[in-house]
Scaffold this active site. Structure first.
Site, PDB file in Angstrom:
ATOM      1  N   ASP A 149     -13.148  82.325   3.403  1.00 47.49           N
ATOM      2  CA  ASP A 149     -13.496  80.911   3.297  1.00 47.49           C
ATOM      3  C   ASP A 149     -14.173  80.393   4.565  1.00 47.49           C
ATOM      4  O   ASP A 149     -14.173  81.061   5.605  1.00 47.49           O
ATOM      5  CB  ASP A 149     -12.250  80.068   2.968  1.00 47.49           C
ATOM      6  CG  ASP A 149     -11.027  80.433   3.827  1.00 47.49           C
ATOM      7  OD1 ASP A 149     -11.190  81.157   4.830  1.00 47.49           O
ATOM      8  OD2 ASP A 149      -9.932  79.988   3.500  1.00 47.49           O
ATOM      9  N   ASP A 177       1.225  74.757   1.761  1.00 45.70           N
ATOM     10  CA  ASP A 177       1.163  74.199   0.402  1.00 45.70           C
ATOM     11  C   ASP A 177       0.968  75.306  -0.636  1.00 45.70           C
ATOM     12  O   ASP A 177       0.669  75.041  -1.784  1.00 45.70           O
ATOM     13  CB  ASP A 177       0.060  73.136   0.294  1.00 45.70           C
ATOM     14  CG  ASP A 177      -1.343  73.702   0.498  1.00 45.70           C
ATOM     15  OD1 ASP A 177      -1.489  74.932   0.670  1.00 45.70           O
ATOM     16  OD2 ASP A 177      -2.311  72.928   0.470  1.00 45.70           O
TER      17      ASP A 177
END
Ligand code: PGA
Length: 272
Positions: A67, A142
């Protein structure tokens, strides 16, 4: 799934680097999927040591990173702490220390002016290379893999993602604060390989350390598969999966005794 619990971060890093080195030695032109973040730093340090002291050869290795922040590009004229690109992170933590060829390093380009076409191109490059042999992954608090935030489809492909407040908070503390960047000026979007893309890697190593990760590690490995914790997609992978944890990150797992038993059996019978 092999779940390996190590005493501490150093042991986790050495073990993970050894798994990667083993692949490079057996398949010198292997395709590695690489991750950024604080977790893999120790693994990269150990790979650099193996390159320098043991001649671990990266000359035919190809890499694809997971990413990159959208709107951010590498700038080697800036000091490292002021360049928040993931490309710079990889350059400083690994690439500049080893003999990998520049043309064998693939990144999502955060400065692309056509993210959709660029993401498609990235997927094509992975396919053209023959697919990822080994994907290294951390896990966000998360539950994200790469920047696949909660709610990402488990079949998602490489695309643009909006970052959650939790991810922004964590990355601010780990990286942006040092650069003196105001929290409000952090990039809120990223380009990321999708969960579907990641699941196509032939082998996966997920690493996590520290008590802050304990809840999400337990949820992803022992809880239901859910797009709310995209790392739980690990349970859907059909190839080789190794999860390497330190004791703190493993502290909320329920089946620890069983994982350790399996590991001991493997060692005893010399199984892969
Ligand atoms: P960290 O990030 O290694 O900095 O904890 C992990 C991740 O976000 O995947």
């Amino acid at each position: 799934m092999n779940i390996i619990i190590k005493e501490n971060y150093q042991e986790l890093s050495t073990f993970t680097a050894n798994l990667i080195a083993k692949l490079i030695r057996s398949k010198p032109d292997c395709i590695l999927g690489l991750a950024t973040g604080s977790t893999p730093i120790g693994t990269y340090k150990e790979l650099v040591r193996m390159h320098k002291e043991e001649g671990l050869d990266f000359s035919q290795v190809k890499t694809f990173n997971l990413d990159e922040y959208l709107g951010v590009g590498i700038d080697l004229n800036k000091p490292y702490h002021l360049d928040q690109s993931y490309a710079r992170f990889m350059y400083e933590e690994l690439f500049k220390h080893i003999n990998i060829k520049k043309e064998n390093i693939y990144f999502l380009n955060g400065l692309t002016n056509d993210p959709e076409a660029h993401c498609k191109w990235y997927e094509e490059q992975i396919k053209k290379a023959g697919g990822i042999d080994l994907q290294l992954l951390g896990i966000g608090r998360d539950g994200h893999w790469a920047f696949n935030e909660p709610g990402s489809s488990l079949a998602s492909r490489t695309r643009v993602q909006a970052l959650t407040k939790q991810t922004l908070d964590d990355n601010y503390e780990s990286f942006y604060k040092k650069a003196g960047v105001d929290r409000s000026e952090m990039p809120h979007f990223a380009l990321t390989m999708g969960i579907g893309t990641i699941l196509e890697a032939k082998n996966i190593i997920m690493i996590a350390n520290g008590s802050k990760k304990a809840d999400v590690v337990a949820a992803s490995l022992e809880g239901p598969v859910t797009s709310q914790i995209t790392a739980s997609a690990i349970q859907l992978h059909s190839g080789g999966i190794t999860v390497v944890l330190d004791k703190e990150a493993a502290s909320k797992l329920k089946n620890t005794e069983h994982y350790m038993h399996v590991e001991n059996l493997k060692l005893k019978y010399n199984l892969p």
